[in-house]
Design an enzyme around this catalytic site. Structure first.
Site, PDB file in Angstrom:
ATOM      1  N   GLY A 199       3.536   6.543   8.114  1.00 31.31           N
ATOM      2  CA  GLY A 199       4.923   6.755   7.706  1.00 31.31           C
ATOM      3  C   GLY A 199       5.821   5.613   8.133  1.00 31.31           C
ATOM      4  O   GLY A 199       6.880   5.376   7.556  1.00 31.31           O
ATOM      5  N   ASN A 200       5.404   4.875   9.192  1.00 30.73           N
ATOM      6  CA  ASN A 200       6.147   3.692   9.630  1.00 30.73           C
ATOM      7  C   ASN A 200       5.882   2.483   8.734  1.00 30.73           C
ATOM      8  O   ASN A 200       6.641   1.501   8.774  1.00 30.73           O
ATOM      9  CB  ASN A 200       5.778   3.309  11.066  1.00 30.73           C
ATOM     10  CG  ASN A 200       6.540   4.100  12.108  1.00 30.73           C
ATOM     11  OD1 ASN A 200       5.963   4.875  12.859  1.00 30.73           O
ATOM     12  ND2 ASN A 200       7.848   3.915  12.155  1.00 30.73           N
ATOM     13  N   SER A 201       4.820   2.530   7.946  1.00 35.31           N
ATOM     14  CA  SER A 201       4.426   1.378   7.134  1.00 35.31           C
ATOM     15  C   SER A 201       5.561   0.921   6.228  1.00 35.31           C
ATOM     16  O   SER A 201       6.191   1.728   5.544  1.00 35.31           O
ATOM     17  CB  SER A 201       3.204   1.730   6.275  1.00 35.31           C
ATOM     18  OG  SER A 201       2.074   1.953   7.074  1.00 35.31           O
ATOM     19  N   ASP A 207       0.125  -7.566   1.396  1.00 34.59           N
ATOM     20  CA  ASP A 207       0.613  -6.200   1.625  1.00 34.59           C
ATOM     21  C   ASP A 207       2.140  -6.138   1.642  1.00 34.59           C
ATOM     22  O   ASP A 207       2.742  -5.477   2.486  1.00 34.59           O
ATOM     23  CB  ASP A 207       0.045  -5.631   2.925  1.00 34.59           C
ATOM     24  CG  ASP A 207       0.155  -4.105   2.972  1.00 34.59           C
ATOM     25  OD1 ASP A 207       0.288  -3.493   1.891  1.00 34.59           O
ATOM     26  OD2 ASP A 207       0.117  -3.533   4.073  1.00 34.59           O
ATOM     27  N   LEU A 228      -7.437 -21.268  -6.556  1.00 31.94           N
ATOM     28  CA  LEU A 228      -8.494 -22.261  -6.728  1.00 31.94           C
ATOM     29  C   LEU A 228      -9.216 -22.115  -8.056  1.00 31.94           C
ATOM     30  O   LEU A 228      -9.556 -23.110  -8.693  1.00 31.94           O
ATOM     31  CB  LEU A 228      -9.484 -22.171  -5.570  1.00 31.94           C
ATOM     32  CG  LEU A 228     -10.547 -23.269  -5.466  1.00 31.94           C
ATOM     33  CD1 LEU A 228      -9.905 -24.648  -5.423  1.00 31.94           C
ATOM     34  CD2 LEU A 228     -11.410 -23.044  -4.228  1.00 31.94           C
ATOM     35  N   GLY A 229      -9.462 -20.873  -8.489  1.00 30.40           N
ATOM     36  CA  GLY A 229     -10.120 -20.660  -9.777  1.00 30.40           C
ATOM     37  C   GLY A 229     -11.626 -20.602  -9.702  1.00 30.40           C
ATOM     38  O   GLY A 229     -12.334 -21.198 -10.529  1.00 30.40           O
ATOM     39  N   HIS A 256       0.817  -1.220   0.000  1.00 32.92           N
ATOM     40  CA  HIS A 256       0.000   0.000   0.000  1.00 32.92           C
ATOM     41  C   HIS A 256       0.851   1.270   0.000  1.00 32.92           C
ATOM     42  O   HIS A 256       0.349   2.357  -0.292  1.00 32.92           O
ATOM     43  CB  HIS A 256      -0.990  -0.001   1.179  1.00 32.92           C
ATOM     44  CG  HIS A 256      -0.379   0.292   2.508  1.00 32.92           C
ATOM     45  ND1 HIS A 256      -0.041  -0.689   3.411  1.00 32.92           N
ATOM     46  CD2 HIS A 256      -0.052   1.468   3.108  1.00 32.92           C
ATOM     47  CE1 HIS A 256       0.453  -0.138   4.507  1.00 32.92           C
ATOM     48  NE2 HIS A 256       0.459   1.176   4.349  1.00 32.92           N
TER      49      HIS A 256
END
Length: 449
Positions: free
Chosen positions: A260-262, A187, A320-321, A157
């Site tokens: 900002g730490n992400s 993520d 899986l589809g 993100h």
């Protein structure tokens, strides 16, 4: 004494009782009689005057003493001094860094790794405004250097839909970065800069974390407080949380984490990266909360990161589809099913693992092996525990009864990276942006298309 004469009382200070010879207006010679002063009545409250006089005297005395002390101290070398510690600055030794055996101090963890932490700044194209002009926005995050030749890990993100990505090192060097690949479901993302001999982190074993272990986060809170470190403990391991509709298995910590730490690293007490900082709860159910930070366990994504570096995407991601959705009471009433929980199969892709296993439209998946899946979110959490080639037994609802089917998980094709196993329902009509800005062509298509 008093003399009584014709009922008149006269007072005299003479011992013999005689009166003053200079009465009746007679004035004594100036040389023999002192001048007479008129005495005024004295107020009864003499104590206040005494206190005032005493205070004034003390003030004057104090001023004199203070001045004398100041003069005395100022004129006696060596007497006016502060007690200043001569303790030398603690030397931060990192000779034993990351050997996985010797715990490090917080200062040692920081000194050993801060040069491997990066600040990430991105620009994002937000589209076209009413006047046909492009609008841009900016965001920031953190990351850490994985390889000497410039591969960097961060959150998906942080760099999602970024037009430009710039990486800032601790020494002030700035690089332009390119997006290599990522996975929105986990993520995670990998970016790369053109460099060599960069300082790198050491990856640790997140499965060895215990509740109560010391952990440290280094990153760029608020995008401005660059290369800050915060510390805390592991509050929980294997915590299942939902972030914007996406389920995650997380390390929970009370370490201070802010926007900002992400994407930044979460270190253990040996200076090893055991998690990728990803999220923070600031409120829950309209209640303010404190000390709820989360990080993605490194063991959960280590193989995926290697896969992204090698192939540009996660090649062994279980697939899986099907076009799935959460089963609910409305669907149960519509199809007259006896179950109102599970994963409803809206469609089955040709040639997929689901078709090979015999799944059909209208089936409801109730279990994956021995794990119940009441919703699509729970199904996606369970699916993350498998890789392409793994086998599972699905418990399904079909024709009014439960039965089982065996499947071999497929590998997600690259073009399915962003849409695999996405809900089939809730395909809403595109509405104008909330700020009302649309270019003329889009506005025409919206109203008349």
């Amino acid at each position: 004494m008093y003399n009584d004469e014709q009922n008149l009382y006269h007072y005299t200070y003479r011992k013999d009782g005689s009166e003053d010879p200079y009465q009746n207006g007679q004035v004594p010679p100036q040389s023999s009689v002192p001048p007479v002063q008129e005495m005024k009545p004295v107020k009864k409250n003499r104590m206040g005057l005494k206190i005032t006089a005493l205070a004034l005297a003390c003030a004057l005395a104090g001023g004199g003493i203070g001045g004398g002390v100041a003069w005395y101290l100022g004129n006696r070398p060596g007497e006016t001094s502060f007690n200043i510690s001569d303790r030398p600055v603690a030397e931060v030794t990192i000779n034993h860094v990351n050997n996985g055996k010797d715990p490090m101090t917080d200062a040692e963890v920081y000194a050993a790794n801060v040069h491997s932490v990066v600040s990430i700044n991105t620009t994002i194209n937000e589209g076209i405004n009413f006047f046909g002009q492009p609008t841009m926005s900016a965001s920031s995050g953190s990351g850490f250097v994985l390889t000497k030749d410039g591969y960097i890990i961060t959150n998906y993100h942080v760099v999602k839909n970024a037009e430009t990505v710039k990486v800032n090192m601790y020494d002030g060097t700035t690089y332009d970065a390119v997006y290599i690949g990522g996975d929105e479901e986990y993520d995670i993302a990998v970016i790369k800069v053109q460099a060599k001999d960069l300082p790198t982190v050491v990856l640790g074993d997140s499965n060895k974390l215990n509740v109560g272990d010391r952990v440290l986060a280094v990153g760029n809170p608020l995008g401005d407080l660059t290369f800050s470190m915060s510390g805390g403990m592991v509050s929980s391991v294997n915590r299942a949380i939902n972030v914007s509709g996406t389920p995650f298995n997380m390390i929970q910590t009370d370490t201070s984490i802010n926007p900002g730490n992400s994407g930044g690293p979460l270190f253990n007490q040996y200076g090893e990266v055991v998690g990728i900082v990803s999220a923070k709860y600031s409120s829950y159910a309209n209640q303010s909360v404190e000390g709820l930070g989360f990080a993605i366990p490194m063991n959960d994504v280590k193989a995926m990161v290697e896969d992204i570096i090698t192939n540009g995407y996660v090649t062994n991601k279980a697939f899986l589809g099907i076009s799935p959705g959460s089963m609910n009471a409305e669907l149960a009433a519509q199809f007259r099913y006896d179950v109102d929980e599970g994963v409803f199969v809206y469609a089955v892709e040709k040639g997929s693992a689901a078709e090979k296993a015999g799944l059909k439209m209208g089936d409801v998946i109730l279990k994956v092996d021995d794990k119940d899946v009441a919703t699509l979110e729970e199904f996606n959490v369970v699916k993350k525990q498998y890789a392409a080639g793994d086998t599972s037994t699905l418990t399904i609802y079909r024709d009014g009864k439960e039965q089982t089917v065996d499947i071999v998980w497929d590998a997600a094709p690259k073009e399915e990276e962003k849409k695999q196993e996405q809900p089939a329902q809730n395909q809403e009509t595109q509405l104008p942006p909330p700020n009302g800005f649309m270019n003329p062509w889009d506005m025409f298509n919206y109203f008349f298309g």
